[in-house]
Each structure stands twice: as structure tokens, then as C-alpha cells.
Design a protein around this motif. Structure first.
Motif, short mmCIF file in Angstrom:
data_model
loop_
_atom_site.label_atom_id
_atom_site.label_comp_id
_atom_site.label_asym_id
_atom_site.label_seq_id
_atom_site.Cartn_x
_atom_site.Cartn_y
_atom_site.Cartn_z
N SER A 388 0.82 -1.21 0.00
CA SER A 388 0.00 0.00 0.00
C SER A 388 0.86 1.26 0.00
N ASP A 389 2.17 1.10 0.23
CA ASP A 389 3.09 2.24 0.17
C ASP A 389 3.66 2.42 -1.24
N VAL A 391 5.46 0.32 -2.97
CA VAL A 391 6.73 -0.37 -3.21
C VAL A 391 6.49 -1.79 -3.72
N GLY A 418 -3.12 -4.97 10.08
CA GLY A 418 -2.59 -3.90 10.91
C GLY A 418 -3.37 -2.65 10.62
N ARG A 419 -2.71 -1.60 10.17
CA ARG A 419 -3.43 -0.37 9.87
C ARG A 419 -3.72 -0.24 8.37
N ILE A 420 -3.41 -1.26 7.63
CA ILE A 420 -3.57 -1.16 6.17
C ILE A 420 -4.90 -1.77 5.74
N PRO A 421 -5.78 -0.94 5.15
CA PRO A 421 -7.05 -1.50 4.68
C PRO A 421 -6.82 -2.38 3.46
N ILE A 479 -12.06 1.32 10.51
CA ILE A 479 -11.03 0.82 11.43
C ILE A 479 -9.72 1.59 11.26
N THR A 480 -9.34 1.80 10.00
CA THR A 480 -7.98 2.31 9.74
C THR A 480 -7.92 3.81 9.49
N GLY A 481 -9.03 4.42 9.11
CA GLY A 481 -8.99 5.77 8.55
C GLY A 481 -8.74 5.66 7.04
N VAL A 482 -8.92 6.77 6.35
CA VAL A 482 -8.72 6.77 4.90
C VAL A 482 -7.25 7.06 4.61
N PRO A 483 -6.59 6.15 3.91
CA PRO A 483 -5.16 6.36 3.66
C PRO A 483 -4.92 7.54 2.71
N ALA A 484 -3.82 8.26 2.96
CA ALA A 484 -3.44 9.35 2.05
C ALA A 484 -2.91 8.77 0.75
N ILE A 486 -0.39 8.04 -2.24
CA ILE A 486 1.07 7.89 -2.29
C ILE A 486 1.63 8.89 -3.30
N VAL A 510 9.15 5.37 -6.08
CA VAL A 510 8.61 5.94 -4.86
C VAL A 510 9.70 5.95 -3.79
#
Lengths: 510, 101
Positions: A388-389, A391, A418-421, A479-484, A486, A510
Motif C-alpha cells: 500500500s506504500d 513499493v 494492521g493499519r492497512i485497509p 477501522i484504519t482511517g482513509v489512507p493518504a 502515495i 517511490v
């Protein structure tokens, strides 16, 4: 630029060269198969050479050529590093490498890239260190990511022309008959390597177990092999099975597996003679345990299981619940042993497994595939190649192949890691188009692709919580919030080919 | 209230965050190390800063080692570290609970 059918922007340069994804079977058309140069061997000639060095000299390997490897030894592979180290020592540069995949163990590749020995790569996957290095932009030319079926197609059609294949051989005789079931590092099936052997101009068998002629069974025949080299060790047997999981005790994975098994057993496909494929992840493996009980209870037997064979499938066959195992690759030692001992456990090559341009791959006969995912988006597109980053860290594998061809493709994944949706608005990278993906199974419940109204109807009374894919996404984001988003650079570091060779996505640095 | 030199809460286990607070001259300064920094780094930094401000801590250096913790965990670890820094254990649960509204 070209926007493809999954709304990905493919830079013009690559869109023109490869074409862009425009449907699952649009580009399955007649073609002329690739040819190869053959150097015949006369009765008085021998193939056995003293070293990798001698093999490189004999094959006439020079700057700019394409060499290939197979990844059947997975994290235990010694061959690719060994050969590339020797090539680097000899001063050969600008090589294209076409391994069937790349593992963590291949981190030395990074130096060969930096030193100009390797300037082009095609692979199914790229793992941690190599993936991170490529994502940082160390290569001028993007890596071409191909699915297992896509690679077989590319080789058969000549998109990849292999000058020299260096194929690790668990056992070989001096005349080049190879199998993967005997020797010190047995990997079982040699399905990916068989394609290289068939189409490469020259084939070098690299073995640590030289046996008297003729070596049988013959997976790769002497008629495809030019040279044989004996070395101390070609692989670490422990590394071959690394990552292959035992039966999971993780309650989340068990719940996912239970839901997935309920979907399968409630489907119209679940009847005598059905067929299935499972991945090697914890939840995917556990599905077969839950299916086993339903098969016993309802007296249903499968005609075949396909893979990516694991011990879980071998055990089902031993119990008489599965007639045949069709095997392109083995994920653990018991599977390799089974391939050696069991006549109903049958080795096939990648072309027969999954190529879209073969005269019918086995996946075309497959009922149900249970696959994993790093991310799934609200269009049902699946990412198995980038984190999700952004990479590069995964592998295309057979994901897009089996999803497209089977009757019901299921993706099993936890709603978050973890924190990754896992269920997101837009996957980081598309590997498998949503058109191919039918059911998403999470621990909270399932989502059925709206383009499969037949399945929605079929599972109307199924006792598994059902949601729209948007609802699953909302649950993940809650659960995680909306990811920003990349922030990528401008350099294209990887091209993601769809199985037909057209581009479904690109990955930037990246 | 006896301010300590530094205080820590949390672990570096998966899905946890380890918050270490140290005295600082110029306001709240967050140094975040996280495996989800690209997607959630700004959010996590803002969340930690917000919690500290709510606790009236204005000059502190935060070393946060995040292993994918959810917001509830980040809040809890930050609050625990702040109370430890001040040598307090008399938690104002009602006030803390009201932040969730």
C-alpha cells in the motif's frame, strides 16, 4: 497516454509498444509460435562441462543477450546468484534476465543491476530488498511483470526470446534428462522451467545430483538440453518450503476460510467431479480443510486440484476426495514426494497450466479458484504486486490467469492488515481486472461482484453476511482511517502486463 | 507534579506504537517512524499532537515508533506516556472519554 479499461493511465511510449488492457479475452487470437536455434548433438559428442564458467564460454554468452532461470527452489535457490556472479566476473554486461520469479534470496541481483551486468528484467514478482531497490529507481528500463500464464505466452509467442536458459536440475544425467523429484534439493514439479527448455536456443542444466543415464522420470528431456554442469549445491531444501504455511490457528483466517468454504459448497459448482485451486496463504490453505468436511458429509469428490500444490491437497487426494493433482509447482516437500510416488499426481508445464495462447490451458477447465490479495478495490480490481506504500514487494503469479479462466474466482483476505485497509477505493496497482473477480471473502462477510447476478441469486439464502464491496470498504476505513495518496516520482519502474501482454498498469518510483 | 526526564508507553509489537516523551524547548516535536508513514504519517503526527495539547503538554519531544497501530492504540499510548512523564496516575477518565465524541 492511454487510459485502459481499468482506468489506468499508461504512458504513451509503453502504450504504443505493448498495447493497453482492453478486456479479458480480446487479444486471444491465432499466432505463429516462436522458433529456436538448434545445435544438434552428434553420437560422439558429450554435454558434460566442468563448471558454470565453461558453460558460459561454450554457449557464447555475450553482452545484450537474454538468459533465464526458474524459481522452483523459491527462497532456497542458489542457481541464479551463482550464474550471475560468474557472468559478472567474466565482464559480460547489459543482459536481460527472464527468471520465472525473483525471491528475497536474490538480493545480490541489486549489485549486478548497479554494475550494469543486468539491464532488463522480466519476472512474476519482486520481493523485499530487490523490490524496494527497483522501486527506488535503480534501473533505467522498467521491469516487466508477467503472470505465470503470461510468461509462458510471451515465451511461446517470441516476446521473450531466451538465448540461454540456466536451469537448476535436482537430478540430471550427463546427457541432460532432468527431473525435480530425485536429488539433494527436490522441488517437485519443474513446470515453469519446462517452457524455457522448450523455447530457449541453448539450455544449460545445472545439477548437484548427477545420476547414471538415463535419468527417469524425464521432466525435461535430453532433446532440449545442450550442456550439463555439476556443482556442489543448487538449492537449500528448507528454503524451497519457506513460507509454506501449516494449518493456521489464527481465528480471523479460520473465519475467512469457513466463509469461503460455505460459498464454495453452496455453489452449483460443488458436485461430483468439481475442480479447484488454492493459494498457499494461511486462509487459502485452511479453505481445503473446511471443504474436506463438506466433501465427506455430502459425498462429493473433486476430479482435480490444480496448483501450486501443497500438502493440504496431497492429503485430500490420499483420502480419496480428489482424483488427480495437476501440478505446475510445489510449495512444500510432501508435495514433491507425492509427485514422485503417485501416478495420479501429474506434472504439467506453465503453458498447459495457464497460457492464454495455448490450445486450452488447464485453468480453462477449473471450477473454483481461491486466491489471496494485498488489496481489492470497489471495482473488484486486485493488487498482488505492490504494498500500500507503492513499493514492489509481491508477485503476479497465476492470479490474473486463474481468475479470468475459472468459473468462480474468490479472493480471500482480511478486511485490514494492521493499519492497512485491504478493501480500498482504488488499488495501488492493478494486476487482476475486476471483470475476472467474482467473490471477495473477508472475516466480516462476503461481497459478490455485481457483474455476476447468477452468483448473487445462487447465494441469496447463504448463511454468510453479505455486503456490497463499498460497504466492505467503509468497514475497513472505519477501522484504519482513509489512507493518504502515495506520492510517486515520474520514473516508470515496472510495467504490469495483463496475461495477454497488454499493459494493465505501470508502477512508478517511490 | 514531578516532571521526569523521559517517559515511555507501548511496545514495538505489530499493531502497537511505542511513544517516548522527552523535554523540549520549542513546542511539540514529533519524530515518527512508521511502516504506514506514507499513508498515515501526517494523520498520526496530528493525532499525537492533538492528544498532548488536550493534556496541556506544550513543550515535548515525541519519539514514536509505530508498527501499524490504530488510532485508539495511539491515543492510549500517548496518554499513558504523558501521565508517566508527569508522574501522575490519577487519570481523568471522563475527560479522556469525552475526546471520543
Amino acid at each position: 497516454m492511454g487510459i485502459n479499461q481499468v482506468n489506468r493511465d499508461i504512458p504513451t511510449k509503453y502504450a504504443d509498444q505493448y498495447g493497453v488492457y482492453d478486456g479479458e479475452f480480446t487479444n486471444v487470437k491465432p499466432f505463429e509460435a516462436a522458433t529456436k536455434h538448434v545445435q544438434p548433438v552428434k553420437p560422439n559428442e558429450t554435454k558434460l562441462l566442468a563448471s558454470i564458467h565453461d558453460a558460459i564460454v561454450k554457449t557464447g554468452l555475450k553482452d545484450g543477450m537474454t538468459i533465464s532461470f526458474h524459481h522452483h527452489f523459491r527462497e532456497g535457490d542458489f542457481v541464479m546468484n551463482m550464474v550471475l556472479d560468474e557472468i559478472a566476473k567474466m565482464g559480460i554486461k547489459d543482459l536481460s534476465i527472464a527468471p520465472s520469479s525473483i525471491a528475497n534470496v536474490h538480493a545480490p541481483l541489486i549489485d549486478h543491476i548497479k554494475n550494469g551486468v543486468v539491464t532488463n528484467i522480466t519476472s512474476s514478482g519482486l520481493r523485499d530488498k530487490v523490490g524496494a531497490a527497483i522501486s527506488s529507481g535503480i534501473m533505467a528500463n522498467p521491469v516487466v511483470i508477467r503472470s505465470h500464464g503470461g510468461r509462458a505466452r510471451a515465451i511461446a509467442s517470441g516476446d521473450i526470446h531466451i538465448d540461454v536458459a540456466f536451469l537448476g536440475a535436482p537430478s540430471a544425467d550427463a546427457y541432460g534428462n532432468i527431473n525435480g523429484t530425485k536429488g539433494k534439493a527436490t522441488c517437485g514439479s519443474l513446470g515453469y522451467a519446462m517452457v524455457d527448455a522448450k523455447y530457449a536456443d541453448q539450455v544449460v542444466a545445472v545439477t548437484d545430483t548427477l545420476v547414471p543415464y538415463p535419468n527417469t522420470p524425464i521432466s525435461i528431456p535430453q532433446t532440449d538440453v545442450d550442456y550439463v554442469v555439476q556443482v556442489d549445491a543448487i538449492g537449500d531444501p528448507d528454503g524451497i518450503a519457506k513460507g509454506a504455511t501449516r494449518f493456521t490457528k489464527n481465528p480471523k483466517e479460520l473465519l475467512i476460510a469457513e466463509y469461503a468454504a460455505k460459498v464454495i459448497t453452496a455453489s452449483s459448482y460443488f458436485k461430483n467431479g468439481f475442480s479447484f485451486q488454492t493459494g498457499s496463504g494461511g486462509a487459502a490453505l485452511a479453505v481445503s480443510r473446511f471443504m474436506r468436511q463438506a466433501m465427506i458429509d455430502q459425498d462429493v469428490k473433486a476430479s482435480f486440484a490444480l496448483g501450486g500444490i501443497t500438502n493440504a491437497m496431497v492429503e485430500l487426494q490420499k483420502e480419496g476426495l480428489v482424483d488427480k493433482l495437476i501440478d505446475v509447482q510445489d510449495f512444500d516437500h510432501p508435495s514433491a514426494v507425492s509427485l514422485a510416488d503417485n501416478p495420479d499426481h501429474y506434472e504439467i508445464d506453465a503453458n498447459m497450466y495457464a497460457s492464454p495462447l495455448s490450445k486450452g490451458a488447464v485453468i480453462n477447465q477449473l471450477d473454483v479458484a481461491i486466491l489471496s490479495a494485498l488489496e481489492v478495490d470497489t471495482d473488484f480490481n486486485v493488487n498482488v504486486i505492490t504494498g500500500s506504500d507503492g513499493v514492489l514487494r509481491g508477485a503476479s503469479g497465476g492470479h490474473s490467469d486463474t481468475s479470468a479462466a475459472c468459473k468462480m474466482s474468490m479472493v480471500v483476505a482480511p478486511i485490514v492488515r494492521g493499519r492497512i485497509p485491504t478493501i480500498v477505493d482504488e488499488v495501488t496497482t492493478v494486476v487482476t481486472p475486476g471483470a475476472s473477480v467474482d467473490v471477495i471473502v473477508t472475516e466480516l462477510g462476503i461481497a459478490i461482484n455485481p457483474n455476476r447476478p447468477d452468483l448473487i441469486k445462487m447465494f441469496k439464502s447463504l448463511k454468510v453476511p453479505q455486503f456490497t464491496i463499498e460497504e466492505l470498504r467503509d468497514k475497513a476505513y472505519a477501522i484504519t482511517g482513509v489512507p493518504a495518496k502515495i506520492h510517486y516520482g515520474d520514473q516508470v519502474v515496472a510495467l504490469i502486463e495483463y496475461r495477454d501482454g497488454h499493459l494493465i498498469d505501470v508502477v512508478k518510483n517511490v | 507534579m514531578t516532571n521526569k526526564q523521559s517517559a515511555t508507553a507501548g511496545t514495538t509489537e505489530s499493531s502497537d506504537i511505542m511513544i517516548t516523551l522527552k523535554p523540549n524547548q520549542q513546542g511539540i516535536q514529533v519524530e515518527l517512524e512508521s511502516n504506514v508513514k506514507k499513508q498515515f504519517g501526517e494523520h498520526i503526527t496530528a493525532l499525537i499532537t492533538d492528544i498532548l495539547q488536550r493534556l496541556a503538554i506544550t513543550n515535548v519531544k515525541v519519539e514514536a515508533v509505530d508498527k501499524g497501530a490504530l488510532d485508539c492504540t495511539i491515543k492510549a499510548r500517548t496518554i499513558a506516556a504523558a501521565y508517566r512523564l508527569r508522574g501522575e496516575s490519577d487519570y481523568e477518565w471522563e475527560a479522556i472519554n469525552s475526546w471520543n465524541d
